[in-house]
Design a protein around this motif. Structure first.
Motif, PDB file in Angstrom:
ATOM      1  N   SER A 223       0.857  -1.193   0.000  1.00 44.35           N
ATOM      2  CA  SER A 223       0.000   0.000   0.000  1.00 44.35           C
ATOM      3  C   SER A 223       0.889   1.238   0.000  1.00 44.35           C
ATOM      4  CB  SER A 223      -0.904  -0.023   1.239  1.00 44.35           C
ATOM      5  OG  SER A 223      -1.779   1.078   1.263  1.00 44.35           O
ATOM      6  N   PRO A 224       1.414   1.642  -1.176  1.00 46.64           N
ATOM      7  CA  PRO A 224       2.415   2.719  -1.252  1.00 46.64           C
ATOM      8  C   PRO A 224       1.959   4.071  -0.726  1.00 46.64           C
ATOM      9  CG  PRO A 224       2.308   1.461  -3.299  1.00 46.64           C
ATOM     10  CD  PRO A 224       1.133   1.039  -2.477  1.00 46.64           C
ATOM     11  N   ASN A 225       0.653   4.290  -0.658  1.00 43.66           N
ATOM     12  CA  ASN A 225       0.148   5.577  -0.183  1.00 43.66           C
ATOM     13  C   ASN A 225      -0.149   5.592   1.315  1.00 43.66           C
ATOM     14  OD1 ASN A 225       0.186   6.824  -2.735  1.00 43.66           O
ATOM     15  ND2 ASN A 225      -1.750   5.829  -3.284  1.00 43.66           N
ATOM     16  N   ALA A 226       0.231   4.534   2.017  1.00 49.22           N
ATOM     17  CA  ALA A 226      -0.061   4.443   3.451  1.00 49.22           C
ATOM     18  C   ALA A 226       0.789   5.439   4.243  1.00 49.22           C
ATOM     19  CB  ALA A 226       0.172   3.035   3.960  1.00 49.22           C
ATOM     20  N   LEU A 227       0.271   5.828   5.391  1.00 44.48           N
ATOM     21  CA  LEU A 227       0.949   6.764   6.292  1.00 44.48           C
ATOM     22  C   LEU A 227       0.939   6.181   7.700  1.00 44.48           C
ATOM     23  CD1 LEU A 227       2.111   9.678   6.840  1.00 44.48           C
ATOM     24  CD2 LEU A 227      -0.256  10.354   7.325  1.00 44.48           C
ATOM     25  N   LEU A 228       2.083   6.221   8.366  1.00 44.53           N
ATOM     26  CA  LEU A 228       2.191   5.752   9.750  1.00 44.53           C
ATOM     27  C   LEU A 228       2.208   6.948  10.691  1.00 44.53           C
ATOM     28  CD1 LEU A 228       2.711   3.526  11.902  1.00 44.53           C
ATOM     29  CD2 LEU A 228       5.169   3.813  11.439  1.00 44.53           C
ATOM     30  N   LEU A 229       1.282   6.964  11.649  1.00 39.54           N
ATOM     31  CA  LEU A 229       1.251   7.993  12.689  1.00 39.54           C
ATOM     32  C   LEU A 229       1.743   7.381  13.996  1.00 39.54           C
ATOM     33  CD1 LEU A 229      -2.227   9.701  12.087  1.00 39.54           C
ATOM     34  CD2 LEU A 229      -0.003  10.291  11.094  1.00 39.54           C
ATOM     35  N   LEU A 230       2.721   8.010  14.610  1.00 36.81           N
ATOM     36  CA  LEU A 230       3.257   7.558  15.893  1.00 36.81           C
ATOM     37  C   LEU A 230       2.925   8.597  16.952  1.00 36.81           C
ATOM     38  CD1 LEU A 230       6.765   6.285  14.688  1.00 36.81           C
ATOM     39  CD2 LEU A 230       4.742   4.909  15.217  1.00 36.81           C
ATOM     40  N   VAL A 231       2.075   8.229  17.898  1.00 33.91           N
ATOM     41  CA  VAL A 231       1.658   9.123  18.972  1.00 33.91           C
ATOM     42  C   VAL A 231       2.356   8.702  20.255  1.00 33.91           C
ATOM     43  CG1 VAL A 231      -0.271   9.909  20.389  1.00 33.91           C
ATOM     44  CG2 VAL A 231      -0.574   9.624  17.918  1.00 33.91           C
ATOM     45  N   GLY A 232       3.067   9.621  20.881  1.00 37.74           N
ATOM     46  CA  GLY A 232       3.758   9.317  22.132  1.00 37.74           C
ATOM     47  C   GLY A 232       5.123   9.977  22.169  1.00 37.74           C
ATOM     48  N   ASP A 233       5.804   9.781  23.282  1.00 38.08           N
ATOM     49  CA  ASP A 233       7.144  10.330  23.468  1.00 38.08           C
ATOM     50  C   ASP A 233       7.925   9.361  24.352  1.00 38.08           C
ATOM     51  OD1 ASP A 233       9.246  12.056  23.222  1.00 38.08           O
ATOM     52  OD2 ASP A 233       8.230  13.795  24.074  1.00 38.08           O
ATOM     53  N   GLY A 234       9.212   9.587  24.483  1.00 42.68           N
ATOM     54  CA  GLY A 234       9.995   8.704  25.334  1.00 42.68           C
ATOM     55  C   GLY A 234      11.441   8.624  24.893  1.00 42.68           C
ATOM     56  N   GLU A 235      12.220   7.856  25.672  1.00 40.78           N
ATOM     57  CA  GLU A 235      13.669   7.863  25.497  1.00 40.78           C
ATOM     58  C   GLU A 235      14.133   7.232  24.186  1.00 40.78           C
ATOM     59  OE1 GLU A 235      12.760   4.121  28.020  1.00 40.78           O
ATOM     60  OE2 GLU A 235      12.027   6.177  27.833  1.00 40.78           O
ATOM     61  N   LEU A 236      13.310   6.415  23.554  1.00 41.57           N
ATOM     62  CA  LEU A 236      13.718   5.740  22.317  1.00 41.57           C
ATOM     63  C   LEU A 236      13.246   6.457  21.050  1.00 41.57           C
ATOM     64  CD1 LEU A 236      13.085   1.996  23.271  1.00 41.57           C
ATOM     65  CD2 LEU A 236      15.209   3.300  23.406  1.00 41.57           C
ATOM     66  N   LYS A 237      12.623   7.596  21.205  1.00 41.15           N
ATOM     67  CA  LYS A 237      12.043   8.281  20.041  1.00 41.15           C
ATOM     68  C   LYS A 237      13.100   8.621  18.997  1.00 41.15           C
ATOM     69  CE  LYS A 237       9.088  12.213  18.821  1.00 41.15           C
ATOM     70  NZ  LYS A 237       8.282  13.350  19.353  1.00 41.15           N
ATOM     71  N   HIS A 238      14.255   9.120  19.427  1.00 44.04           N
ATOM     72  CA  HIS A 238      15.298   9.521  18.470  1.00 44.04           C
ATOM     73  C   HIS A 238      15.808   8.312  17.692  1.00 44.04           C
ATOM     74  CE1 HIS A 238      18.454  11.950  16.708  1.00 44.04           C
ATOM     75  NE2 HIS A 238      19.365  11.072  17.111  1.00 44.04           N
ATOM     76  N   ARG A 239      15.953   7.189  18.368  1.00 46.92           N
ATOM     77  CA  ARG A 239      16.437   5.980  17.698  1.00 46.92           C
ATOM     78  C   ARG A 239      15.455   5.525  16.624  1.00 46.92           C
ATOM     79  NH1 ARG A 239      17.522   0.834  21.386  1.00 46.92           N
ATOM     80  NH2 ARG A 239      18.865   2.395  22.400  1.00 46.92           N
ATOM     81  N   ILE A 240      14.167   5.605  16.925  1.00 50.63           N
ATOM     82  CA  ILE A 240      13.157   5.205  15.941  1.00 50.63           C
ATOM     83  C   ILE A 240      13.137   6.173  14.772  1.00 50.63           C
ATOM     84  CG2 ILE A 240      10.702   4.740  15.588  1.00 50.63           C
ATOM     85  CD1 ILE A 240      12.261   2.700  17.340  1.00 50.63           C
ATOM     86  N   TYR A 241      13.342   7.445  15.063  1.00 52.90           N
ATOM     87  CA  TYR A 241      13.425   8.433  13.987  1.00 52.90           C
ATOM     88  C   TYR A 241      14.589   8.097  13.055  1.00 52.90           C
ATOM     89  CZ  TYR A 241      13.413  12.971  11.647  1.00 52.90           C
ATOM     90  OH  TYR A 241      13.343  13.964  10.700  1.00 52.90           O
ATOM     91  N   GLU A 242      15.704   7.665  13.614  1.00 49.31           N
ATOM     92  CA  GLU A 242      16.853   7.276  12.799  1.00 49.31           C
ATOM     93  C   GLU A 242      16.526   6.048  11.950  1.00 49.31           C
ATOM     94  OE1 GLU A 242      19.940   6.719  15.670  1.00 49.31           O
ATOM     95  OE2 GLU A 242      20.632   8.812  15.540  1.00 49.31           O
ATOM     96  N   ASP A 243      15.790   5.099  12.521  1.00 53.38           N
ATOM     97  CA  ASP A 243      15.382   3.910  11.760  1.00 53.38           C
ATOM     98  C   ASP A 243      14.538   4.314  10.546  1.00 53.38           C
ATOM     99  OD1 ASP A 243      16.662   2.329  13.600  1.00 53.38           O
ATOM    100  OD2 ASP A 243      14.824   1.696  14.635  1.00 53.38           O
TER     101      ASP A 243
END
Length: 367
Positions: A223-243
């Motif tokens: 589904s190339p037009n899909a969008l992922l929304l991530l709601v929340g905060d925490g110590e691993l947020k930067h690592r996931i952003y890098e992923d």
């Protein structure tokens, strides 16, 4: 009649399931019969401070056990002597901090120990302290409860009895709204044709965000037009952003931070992805099912919270199996989904009624 005075222990400065639960309890409990205070620590601003004070709740601040363990105990004893609580309710994800309960027992105060979780991160100090305190804790002197059978067995052991107090949802608030769907999608700049996959949870190891991103990356192939929304905060947020950056899918992922309008975001979404390593009785999943999104979750989550439009998969299953599950469609009418939650007794009126009944039973002999 004199109000039953209850001290709620467990609210943090970072938003999580316990904080959401306590806010909903304060909103829906009978204010004429119960007075709620909340325990917090000097130097911290607890979640929902203004909202809870606006509901007539009080806050009691003591020294932090991490910074001053002796001062923490002294402050607890002084607080219990001064305030004369009928009940101290300890809302816990583990037994790593049990001083409020033990000190209350020593003062002759009724204690309700409520387990909100069914696991801890491997190797964490909380998991170790939970094992130690499970041996030394005076279980026979307190009322034991858990948000699910699984959460109770993990926290208290297989042989102890406890009351199950499922988390409830304000179904009127979280039921699907076509208007919210249109408005939120417009706010986010998302077209009506775009398929939105949502995850709600603090960026902590338990929530398995790395796998969320892996599954979504595979799903984008379908589904190339899909969008992922991530709601929340925490110590691993930067690592996931890098992923997300490494996978080259920044244009398909939005980090929304902590939100107080998850009900609106749910209406704007189509799928809910929730591959946690462990959960007690996840409110965010019940909210999603109330709203009528298709839910894809790990089988580590108790089956008690999974209904017709919820697929449970093993975390050992391949990523493409998870992506395939996300490709399913909701069966039925989203506008009607909230009725199923009410039928199984997970509406807020039902769950708060059970909690109030337990409170009254705990103090009946003292009145």
């Amino acid at each position: 009649m004199k109000k039953i005075k209850i001290l709620q222990v467990g609210i943090d400065s970072h938003l999580g399931g316990i904080e959401t639960y306590l806010l909903e309890v304060a909103r829906h409990i009978d204010g004429d019969a119960f007075q709620l205070d909340f325990l917090s620590y000097y130097g911290e601003t607890p979640c929902f401070l203004k909202e809870l004070m606006g509901l007539g709740c009080g806050f009691k601040f003591i020294r932090s056990r991490r910074k001053n363990p002796i001062g923490n105990i002294c402050d607890l004893r002084k607080l219990y002597d001064e305030e004369k609580y009928d009940i101290v309710q300890c809302n816990v994800n583990s037994l790593s901090y049990v001083a409020p309960a033990i000190e209350a027992v020593c003062k002759g105060i009724r204690v309700l120990l409520l387990s909100h979780n069914a696991g801890a991160s491997s190797g964490s100090s909380s998991k170790l302290l939970n094992c130690i305190n499970r041996i030394r804790f005076p279980f026979d002197s307190v009322e034991l409860a858990a948000v699910s059978d699984k959460a109770g067995r993990w926290m208290f052991g297989q042989d102890r009895s406890f009351v199950v107090l499922n988390n409830g949802v304000d179904t009127c608030k979280y039921k699907f709204s076509a208007n919210d769907r249109a408005v939120v999608r417009n706010e986010l700049g998302v077209s009506s044709e775009c398929e939105i996959v949502l995850h709600v949870g603090a960026f902590r190891p338990q929530k398995n965000h790395g796998f969320v991103v892996e599954v979504f990356y595979e799903y984008l192939k379908r589904s190339p037009n899909a969008l992922l929304l991530l709601v929340g905060d925490g110590e691993l947020k930067h690592r996931i952003y890098e992923d997300v950056e490494k996978l080259g899918i920044k244009e398909n992922v939005m980090f929304l931070g902590v939100r107080n309008d998850v009900n609106r975001i749910l209406s704007a979404s189509d799928k809910f992805l929730f591959p946690s390593f462990y959960e007690g009785f996840p409110i965010s999943l019940i909210e999603a099912e109330t709203n009528g999104v298709l839910c894809v979750v790990s089988d580590a989550i108790t089956n008690e919270v999974c209904f017709d439009n919820c697929a449970r998969l093993s975390l050992e299953d391949p990523v493409d199996a998870w992506a395939e599950a996300l490709g399913r469609r909701f069966v039925g009418y989203r506008e009607e989904a909230f009725k199923a939650i009410e039928r199984v007794g997970l509406g807020m009126d039902s769950t708060i009624g059970k909690l109030e009944q337990l409170y009254r039973g705990m103090v009946r002999d003292d009145r």
